[in-house]
Every structure is written in structure tokens, then in C-alpha cells.
Enzyme design. Structure first.
Site, PDB file in Angstrom:
ATOM      1  N   VAL A   1      -3.242   6.027  -9.737  1.00  0.00           N
ATOM      2  CA  VAL A   1      -2.175   6.457 -10.635  1.00  0.00           C
ATOM      3  C   VAL A   1      -0.887   5.719 -10.308  1.00  0.00           C
ATOM      4  O   VAL A   1      -0.154   5.287 -11.209  1.00  0.00           O
ATOM      5  CB  VAL A   1      -1.980   7.978 -10.555  1.00  0.00           C
ATOM      6  CG1 VAL A   1      -0.857   8.424 -11.482  1.00  0.00           C
ATOM      7  CG2 VAL A   1      -3.263   8.698 -10.915  1.00  0.00           C
ATOM      8  N   ASP A   2      -0.589   5.543  -9.028  1.00  0.00           N
ATOM      9  CA  ASP A   2       0.594   4.763  -8.654  1.00  0.00           C
ATOM     10  C   ASP A   2       0.488   3.332  -9.167  1.00  0.00           C
ATOM     11  O   ASP A   2       1.468   2.753  -9.649  1.00  0.00           O
ATOM     12  CB  ASP A   2       0.741   4.745  -7.128  1.00  0.00           C
ATOM     13  CG  ASP A   2       1.486   5.962  -6.600  1.00  0.00           C
ATOM     14  OD1 ASP A   2       2.377   6.466  -7.308  1.00  0.00           O
ATOM     15  OD2 ASP A   2       1.194   6.390  -5.481  1.00  0.00           O
ATOM     16  N   VAL A   3      -0.697   2.735  -9.033  1.00  0.00           N
ATOM     17  CA  VAL A   3      -0.877   1.353  -9.474  1.00  0.00           C
ATOM     18  C   VAL A   3      -0.696   1.240 -10.988  1.00  0.00           C
ATOM     19  O   VAL A   3      -0.013   0.335 -11.485  1.00  0.00           O
ATOM     20  CB  VAL A   3      -2.256   0.833  -9.043  1.00  0.00           C
ATOM     21  CG1 VAL A   3      -2.529  -0.552  -9.622  1.00  0.00           C
ATOM     22  CG2 VAL A   3      -2.355   0.787  -7.519  1.00  0.00           C
TER      23      VAL A   3
END
Length: 441
Positions: free
Chosen positions: A220-222
Site C-alpha cells: 500500500v505504501d508503494v
């Protein structure tokens, strides 16, 4: 038909190649992964990125190990020759976590304590000079330092201010946003609201009937980093036309929901929640891992009926493609259990590597399940140059996936030590605003 525009600022013969974001200054006030990774991508494209961190401890990910990477000698890769920050405990020095390196290449390091009036003034001056500011503070918390969007745009109307949150700036503004929580099918019970804000990715990951699982990387961060980068580049293009910056807002939950694509669309079409299917695809078959000799797994991705006919022929069973249970994709999905039994019965005669050669020759997408090291080796064999050096004695970096023919990606520098360039940058920020950035030494 529109005529091509004439070249602008063509690179003189023998000069270093131009970069897409040459001349763009990015103030990176973010930490952990989404914001730093977006800033590192801008650095890949040629922007100058100044990473601002807390004195003493720096970005949280500097301590997210093991593994840890030994700090370089004092002065190495350091225009200012700055000393490393003081160690905070009596334990032996362990260096910086490799996690930090993954998202902070090619940046200059500056430590500022926003609670200190002089450092806060330096931070505001940096925002005034920057083209892009990236931050992932909780909404409203930067206002006390004059670094919220209203203040930064008042001082610098051309600024592109990108803010990254976990759950947006509305009802979820005060909720801490960590990748793992957003992947979940329900967050920890901080409040009743949080329990409803999980992004659902874990609910469709894992084996049927098993424990919900997260992805093996902070996906999700990526994804949010890529959304932030896209928004920033669009805002810079708008600024090229108008001279005006703007606020770019992204949040982890929305980026995850946008990435659910067919799973979210299927729910909206049927009203039913999808569930975990292991390595199987809900709408395509065979599109999963299949057991070969000794139970070794082969990933097979048959995306259409023609590919299935080629698969059946390569397996020595062309009759499978004529079987009414398997002739069309929708039939194969409905009869998946019988299909997999038939396929695995034939695949058991050889290894995944053996089948990969034969099936690839038949234009059937497939491959063995590689480890990370095997994946890097594959990319190297394919000429993709997946790893790039960043300096003597430093751990190399995974190469940027971007390839631009006219403005190639910049050769990365090593990630900075905490406040590595602080002396030179503080001097620059205290001088005339039209002074150029000090050169890297």
C-alpha cells in the site's frame, strides 16, 4: 494532424544528458516509506531532493532492522564532511537499517528540529525555495510551524505541496496510517470508526478458510508513492502552463481501494465480497500455481482460449481444449477442480524449469516461483541491469524501473547519513535566496 514541437533546450554534444526534472528542488519532510519513495523517484528523474529529519533519531526506518548496513566513514559521500549523529544508547553502533536505504537514494540529508525557532525558520525558507514539498504529518499538525499548505502556498504560490495521510483529511484525519493497518480487513479498535476503515486487501489474500494475510511487501505504501508521484508530476505540468502550484492529496486507503481493480469492480457489480483464493484468479483459469514433479510449483497464466489450446497441445493432451468443460474460459472457471486435476496429472512428469522451456516455446505464459535472488538473477540475464552501485563501500540499490530515451534516469547517489549535508544546507538557507544549491562534493 498536429505537428511535432521543435526540441527545447537540446543537450549540446558532449554534455551530460538532460534529466526530466533538472532544476526542480524537492523538500522531503516525509518519513517511513510512501513519501520518501515518491521523493526518491523524483530524484531518479533528476530533481534535487533535500530530506529533512529529526535530529538524533531521524526517519523511523533508520532503525527498522535487521538487516543493518554499516555507516560509511566520516566524510564519505558528504559535501559538508558532517560527523554522524551521536549514538543514543550504550549499545554498540549498528549502522542504518537497509529499509531506509530502499527509499532514500540520491537525497541530501538535513536534520531540523521544528520545535526550535531557528530550525523552523530554516524549514520555512526551504519550503519557500522549493518547487515541491512532500510531507506525511497528521493533518493540521504543521500549522504551528508555518508549514501547512495555506502557509507554504502564501509564501510560495508556485509550490506543489503534496500531503500523504493514512485515511484522508476528513473523518479519518487523526488516525495513524500504517501500511499493515490499511491492508487489513478491519483495523485495531482505537475507535469504532477505525474498525470500519481497513482497506480489505488482507481479506482477499491467503488460502480459502485460512488466516487473512498481508502482502509480502508494504504494497500500500508503494502504491501510494506511485500515486503521489503521478499527482506531483501532473501538478508540475499545470504549473508549467499557469505558474501556479497546488495541493496534491493522497491517502493510503484510497490508493489501496484504487488498486483493487477487478476485485472492487466485482463487488460493485454483484454486492458480494470477494474472498481469498490463494494463488488462483477469481475470473480466469488456469491462472495459478500448478504442481509439477515432486510437488514443485509452476505459475501458469492462461489469459485466453487460444493460449489454453496451446497449453493442452504442449502437454500432449489436445483433447482438453475440445472438452466442453474446458473449451471456454468461463467453463474452465466453473470446472476448475477437474481442470487442475487434469493439468497436474500431466505436469507431474517434469520439473517447473523443464516445463517452462516447452510452454514458453508454445507462447504459454508461465515460470517457476522464484526467490528474490533468483528474480534479480533473471532480470540480469534478460539485460535489465536490475542493480546499480551507489558508491564505494555502500550497498547497491535496485535500479529504477523507469527508462526514458531522451532524459535518462540519473545515476543514484548513496542514501544520506543523518544530517550529512546539514552544514552546507544551513549556510545556503541563511544566504541570498537566488544562490544555487552547493555542489555535491
Amino acid at each position: 494532424m498536429p505537428q511535432p514541437r521543435p526540441p527545447v533546450d537540446a543537450t549540446p554534444p558532449g554534455a551530460p544528458p538532460a534529466r526530466a526534472l533538472d532544476g526542480i528542488l524537492v523538500a522531503d519532510f516525509s518519513r517511513v516509506l510512501a513519501g520518501p519513495l515518491a521523493a526518491a523517484t523524483l530524484a531518479d528523474l533528476g530533481a534535487e531532493v533535500i530530506k529533512v529529519e529529526r535530529p538524533g533519531t531521524g526517519d523511523d526506518t533508520r532503525s527498522w532492522g535487521p538487516p543493518f548496513v554499516a555507516d560509511p566513514p566520516c566524510g564519505a559521500n558528504s559535501p559538508s564532511g558532517a560527523e554522524p549523529p551521536p549514538h543514543q544508547s550504550g549499545a554498540p553502533r549498528r549502522g542504518t537499517a537497509a529499509y531506509f536505504d530502499a527509499a532514500n537514494r540520491s537525497k541530501r540529508g538535513l536534520a531540523l528540529d521544528l520545535g526550535d525557532p531557528d530550525d523552523a525558520a530554516a524549514a520555512r525558507e526551504l519550503a519557500r525555495r522549493a518547487d515541491v514539498l512532500i510531507e506525511n504529518f497528521r493533518p493540521g499538525s504543521l500549522a504551528r510551524y508555518g508549514l501547512d499548505h495555506t502557509a507554504t502556498r502564501a509564501a510560495n504560490p508556485a509550490l506543489v505541496h503534496c500531503t500523504i495521510t493514512g485515511f484522508g483529511s476528513g473523518a479519518g484525519a487523526q488516525l495513524p496510517g500504517y501500511d499493515f493497518v490499511v491492508q487489513a480487513d478491519g483495523g485495531p479498535p482505537w475507535t469504532e470508526l477505525v474498525g470500519a476503515l481497513g482497506g480489505g486487501l488482507m481479506s482477499i489474500t491467503g488460502e480459502p478458510g485460512g488466516t487473512p494475510l498481508k502482502a509480502g511487501v508494504a504494497l500500500v505504501d508503494v502504491l501510494t508513492a506511485k500515486d503521489a508521484t503521478t499527482g506531483i508530476l501532473a501538478a508540475l505540468r499545470h504549473r508549467d502552463r499557469t505558474g501556479q502550484g497546488q495541493l496534491v492529496e493522497v491517502n493510503l486507503l484510497s490508493s489501496l481501494l484504487g488498486s483493487l481493480v477487478n476485485q472492487a469492480s466485482g463487488h460493485l457489480a454483484t454486492g458480494r465480497d470477494p474472498g481469498p483464493m490463494g494463488n488462483r484468479h477469481p475470473s480466469i483459469a488456469p491462472y495459478e500455481t500448478l504442481a509439477c514433479r515432486d510437488g514443485q510449483l509452476l505459475a501458469v497464466a492462461v489469459g485466453n482460449d487460444r493460449q489454453f489450446r496451446e497449453l493442452a497441445r504442449a502437454l500432449g493432451a489436445p483433447e482438453l481444449a475440445e472438452d466442453l468443460r474446458f473449451a471456454r474460459n468461463e467453463d474452465r472457471v466453473q470446472n476448475r477442480t477437474d481442470l487442475i486435476k487434469a493439468l497436474e496429472g500431466r505436469l507431474a512428469s517434469d520439473t517447473p524449469h523443464g516445463w517452462t522451456g516447452r510452454l514458453t516455446a508454445a507462447s504459454v505464459p508461465c515460470g517457476p516461483v522464484n526467490t528474490v535472488s533468483e528474480a534479480l538473477e533473471l532480470a540480469a540475464r534478460l539485460g535489465l541491469d536490475p542493480v546499480t552501485p551507489v558508491g564505494e563501500g555502500r550497498v547497491p540499490q535496485v535500479t529504477s524501473p523507469l527508462r526514458l530515451s531522451g532524459t535518462p534516469v540519473a545515476q543514484p547517489f548513496a542514501p544520506p547519513r543523518l544530517d550529512e549535508h546539514g552544514t552546507a544546507l544551513r549556510t545556503w538557507l541563511s544566504g541570498p535566496s537566488d544562490d544555487p544549491l552547493p555542489p555535491r562534493m
